[in-house]
Design a protein around this motif. Structure first.
Motif, PDB file in Angstrom:
ATOM      1  N   HIS A  81      -8.617   4.269  -6.922  1.00  0.00           N
ATOM      2  CA  HIS A  81      -9.163   2.911  -7.053  1.00  0.00           C
ATOM      3  C   HIS A  81     -10.360   2.937  -8.013  1.00  0.00           C
ATOM      4  CE1 HIS A  81      -6.720   1.725  -3.553  1.00  0.00           C
ATOM      5  NE2 HIS A  81      -7.089   2.890  -3.033  1.00  0.00           N
ATOM      6  N   PHE A  90     -11.572   1.837   2.799  1.00  0.00           N
ATOM      7  CA  PHE A  90     -10.339   2.600   2.600  1.00  0.00           C
ATOM      8  C   PHE A  90     -10.076   3.492   3.809  1.00  0.00           C
ATOM      9  CE2 PHE A  90     -12.362   1.661  -1.406  1.00  0.00           C
ATOM     10  CZ  PHE A  90     -11.326   1.110  -2.156  1.00  0.00           C
ATOM     11  N   HIS A  92      -8.161   6.792   5.204  1.00  0.00           N
ATOM     12  CA  HIS A  92      -7.709   8.047   4.601  1.00  0.00           C
ATOM     13  C   HIS A  92      -7.458   9.085   5.695  1.00  0.00           C
ATOM     14  CE1 HIS A  92      -7.665  10.827   1.026  1.00  0.00           C
ATOM     15  NE2 HIS A  92      -7.845  11.708   1.982  1.00  0.00           N
ATOM     16  N   SER A  94      -5.064  11.960   4.537  1.00  0.00           N
ATOM     17  CA  SER A  94      -4.124  12.863   3.872  1.00  0.00           C
ATOM     18  C   SER A  94      -4.712  14.269   3.722  1.00  0.00           C
ATOM     19  CB  SER A  94      -3.760  12.324   2.491  1.00  0.00           C
ATOM     20  OG  SER A  94      -3.043  13.300   1.758  1.00  0.00           O
ATOM     21  N   PHE A 154      -2.220   8.208   5.127  1.00  0.00           N
ATOM     22  CA  PHE A 154      -2.927   7.214   4.314  1.00  0.00           C
ATOM     23  C   PHE A 154      -3.780   7.920   3.257  1.00  0.00           C
ATOM     24  CE2 PHE A 154      -2.468   5.476   8.612  1.00  0.00           C
ATOM     25  CZ  PHE A 154      -1.763   4.306   8.345  1.00  0.00           C
ATOM     26  N   VAL A 157      -6.040   4.429   1.342  1.00  0.00           N
ATOM     27  CA  VAL A 157      -5.385   3.122   1.274  1.00  0.00           C
ATOM     28  C   VAL A 157      -6.417   2.031   1.578  1.00  0.00           C
ATOM     29  CG1 VAL A 157      -3.631   1.661   2.323  1.00  0.00           C
ATOM     30  CG2 VAL A 157      -3.152   4.073   1.905  1.00  0.00           C
ATOM     31  N   LYS A 158      -6.455   0.998   0.741  1.00  0.00           N
ATOM     32  CA  LYS A 158      -7.425  -0.074   0.937  1.00  0.00           C
ATOM     33  C   LYS A 158      -7.058  -0.884   2.186  1.00  0.00           C
ATOM     34  CE  LYS A 158      -9.129  -2.275  -2.599  1.00  0.00           C
ATOM     35  NZ  LYS A 158      -9.348  -3.223  -3.738  1.00  0.00           N
ATOM     36  N   VAL A 159      -8.031  -0.974   3.111  1.00  0.00           N
ATOM     37  CA  VAL A 159      -7.810  -1.748   4.337  1.00  0.00           C
ATOM     38  C   VAL A 159      -8.757  -2.930   4.438  1.00  0.00           C
ATOM     39  CG1 VAL A 159      -6.825   0.153   5.671  1.00  0.00           C
ATOM     40  CG2 VAL A 159      -9.307  -0.173   5.651  1.00  0.00           C
ATOM     41  N   ASN A 166      -7.107  -6.062   5.871  1.00  0.00           N
ATOM     42  CA  ASN A 166      -5.688  -6.266   5.573  1.00  0.00           C
ATOM     43  C   ASN A 166      -4.912  -6.117   6.879  1.00  0.00           C
ATOM     44  OD1 ASN A 166      -3.000  -6.101   4.812  1.00  0.00           O
ATOM     45  ND2 ASN A 166      -3.386  -4.803   3.031  1.00  0.00           N
ATOM     46  N   MET A 169      -1.788  -3.794   7.270  1.00  0.00           N
ATOM     47  CA  MET A 169      -2.008  -2.381   7.588  1.00  0.00           C
ATOM     48  C   MET A 169      -2.210  -2.189   9.092  1.00  0.00           C
ATOM     49  SD  MET A 169      -1.818  -0.489   4.914  1.00  0.00           S
ATOM     50  CE  MET A 169      -2.490   0.907   5.774  1.00  0.00           C
TER      51      MET A 169
END
Length: 584
Positions: A81, A90, A92, A94, A154, A157-159, A166, A169
């Motif tokens: 981003h 975000f 995360h 991962s 994730f 990922v923008k939340v 969002n 999500m």
């Protein structure tokens, strides 16, 4: 404050302000988290990194969570981003992009000034009671790959955008996770925690100015690096190799997973090199390390070995070079390698290997082995609560001891495991019985299981519990039965682990080291956690300390006499003459 050069008092004030912000984030999450993992066991961490992704402040955090990883996750956020805006957030988890393992959900928020410039990043990492794995556990030791885990991944990922969540999500997570209301409560607590960090940094900048904060970060890192140089210059020059072996589980070689670490101390350069490249390839199981955990595990050992007064941040980390290789069980995982148990088992063995190598450099350095982790007393328990008819999933923390003897002091008894740093809390028996339909019938220290030494390792802990009015699934990945924690410099081995099922007729049967077992009504599960290794010759232990160990019920009089060469009188006091003769 000046923005060119800050004096020592100004540096001290500002680092305490930043650590105070991290503690406010921590307090917010602890008080508002919904799951017992957060609001009872405190399995989470909060930290602050600079805009260029250097770790700044980690007050009251778990070392395996934050030493390395926040920097990588913040960089992943920026890579994915490039246009960051105030109000963004975000999610995360991962392990291929800086997180520890899929069970640790991380909320990342960039701190943006009024001109739209990215100044800092705040991160809140919280271990989840359930993360959508194929089995009701966040630790899947037998998962052959990330697909077998089944968890949602994730990668930053923008939340949230413009402070609005969002909800798509959120619904995705609620449909996958077994305890959606519990997860959503924790998710909202994480957002609140991270937003507190954002707001407090903005207030601090209003008070002293962004330029002053930027100047502070550079000087604080340089100061920390110099402290590290000075401390490492006291190490004996040389190279040493240590190894530590994880017990075999499905997916590992039959002899287990041997972890090797080579350490090169370069005191004239104020530097140390840790090499983990001589380890086997990634395995078809969940024990593989994420890069963040591999690097953090090495740093834990280094800092444990040189004293606790060096700031832990990007500045001091500059003096530690860690060599990894791709696709190693203790290196850099490639997708779809499973890292489900990345924060504990093999990560602890990495720390042990480095600590043992540091101890080989000379007396006064390194530590003994800490005990291995994840016995059933720290299992994920799940089922359907007969009192409400609702499903439950939670990791219990009924206790692990595992602390190791050090050159300077006895073990921290309730350490949990070495990567945790003693930061998680032990559950109240009463609260665990209140929140899950279980009955805890025993929790006690086992006599004569400490790692004997001049400074002793922790004793083993025995816990027994079973279900009430239902069946309960108990998921664990236990280590240390075949490879209990070793001592150094003449210190003894600590007690090993074990796990058994008690049947309704009172008999017991052995359970496998890594499994999800169903305990039926009328049965119970017995968990024995590892103790810790001892440091130094037991016959050099202060005799009065041995007397106290006997009085506390940790050491028998027979062991005091045979191992420590300490003789007690019939009334339990020290027999000075007989002890001197025994030690002569």
């Amino acid at each position: 404050m000046a923005t060119t050069t800050l004096n020592g008092a100004e540096l001290a004030i500002l680092i305490n302000r930043f650590e105070g912000i991290a503690r406010k984030m921590t307090n917010t999450l602890y008080r508002t988290g919904r799951s017992g993992v957060l609001n009872r066991a405190r399995d989470f961490s909060c930290c602050i990194v600079t805009a260029d992704c250097q770790l700044l402040a980690t007050a009251d955090s778990l070392p395996i969570h934050v030493l390395v990883g926040p920097d990588m996750m913040a960089q992943a956020m920026k890579n994915f981003h490039p246009e960051l805006k105030r109000g963004d957030a975000f999610l995360h988890n991962s392990p291929y992009h800086g997180s520890s393992h899929a069970a640790d959900h991380v909320l990342i928020i960039p701190v943006i000034d009024d001109k739209g410039k990215h100044r800092f990043t705040v991160l809140t990492k919280a271990h989840q009671a359930d993360c959508g794995n194929a089995e009701p556990t966040t630790y899947m030791g037998t998962a052959v790959d990330v697909y077998a885990e089944g968890a949602l991944i994730f990668p930053a990922v923008k939340v949230q955008e413009n402070y609005r969540t969002n909800e798509d999500m959120v619904r995705m997570c609620e449909m996958r996770i077994r305890v959606p209301e519990q997860w959503k409560g924790d998710f909202l607590a994480m957002i609140g925690s991270a937003r507190i960090g954002e707001q407090e940094i903005m207030r601090l900048a209003d008070e002293v100015g962004w330029d002053t904060l930027e100047t502070f970060c550079g000087q604080w890192f340089d100061y920390s690096e110099q402290r590290m140089i000075t401390r490492l210059s006291s190490l004996p020059k040389g190279e040493a190799t240590g190894s530590s072996t994880h017990d075999p589980i499905p997916g590992t070689p039959p002899e287990g997973v041997r972890i090797v670490a080579s350490v090169s101390a370069l005191p004239e350069e104020g530097r140390i090199v840790v090499d983990l490249r001589d380890n086997i390839d990634a395995l078809p199981c969940g024990l593989n390390l994420s890069e963040a955990c591999a690097r953090s595990a090495c740093l834990i050992a280094v800092f444990n070995s040189i004293g606790g007064d060096i700031p832990r941040n990007a500045g001091s980390f500059r003096r530690v070079e860690i060599l990894l290789r791709e696709n190693s069980v203790a290196g850099i995982p490639l997708h779809p390698t499973s890292c489900s148990v990345s924060t504990t088992n093999v990560a602890d063995r990495v720390t042990h290997s480095v600590s043992l190598a540091m101890a080989e450099l000379g007396e006064g350095f390194g530590t003994a082995e800490f005990g291995a982790f994840l016995p059933p007393s720290s299992a994920v328990v799940s089922g359907k609560d007969p009192r409400t008819g609702d499903p439950f999933v939670n990791q219990i923390f009924l206790g692990c001891t595992t602390g190791a003897g050090t050159p300077y002091e006895d073990a921290w008894l309730t350490y949990l495991h070495v990567g945790n740093g003693g930061m998680c809390f032990i559950d109240s028996v009463e609260l665990d019985e209140l929140y899950q339909p279980i009955l805890v019938t025993e929790r006690r220290i086992l006599e004569d299981t400490e790692g004997a030494g001049r400074h002793i390792g922790a004793s083993s802990l025995r816990v027994e519990f079973g279900p009430l009015g239902c069946d309960v699934d108990v998921a664990y990945v236990s280590d240390g039965k075949l490879n209990p924690p070793r001592g150094v410099h003449g210190g003894g081995t600590g007690g090993g682990s074990n796990q058994l099922r008690r049947l309704q007729d009172g008999s017991t049967q052995d359970l496998p080291p890594a499994a999800t077992v169903r305990i039926h009504q009328g049965e119970s599960i017995i968990s024995i956690c590892c103790g810790g290794g001892g440091y130094g010759d037991p016959a050099r232990r202060d005799p009065q300390r041995v007397v106290k160990d006997v009085q506390d019920g940790w050491v028998s009089q027979q062991r005091a006499r045979d191992v420590y060469r300490v003789v007690l009188k019939p009334d339990g006091t020290l027999d000075q003459g007989a002890t001197e003769a025994a030690r002569a």
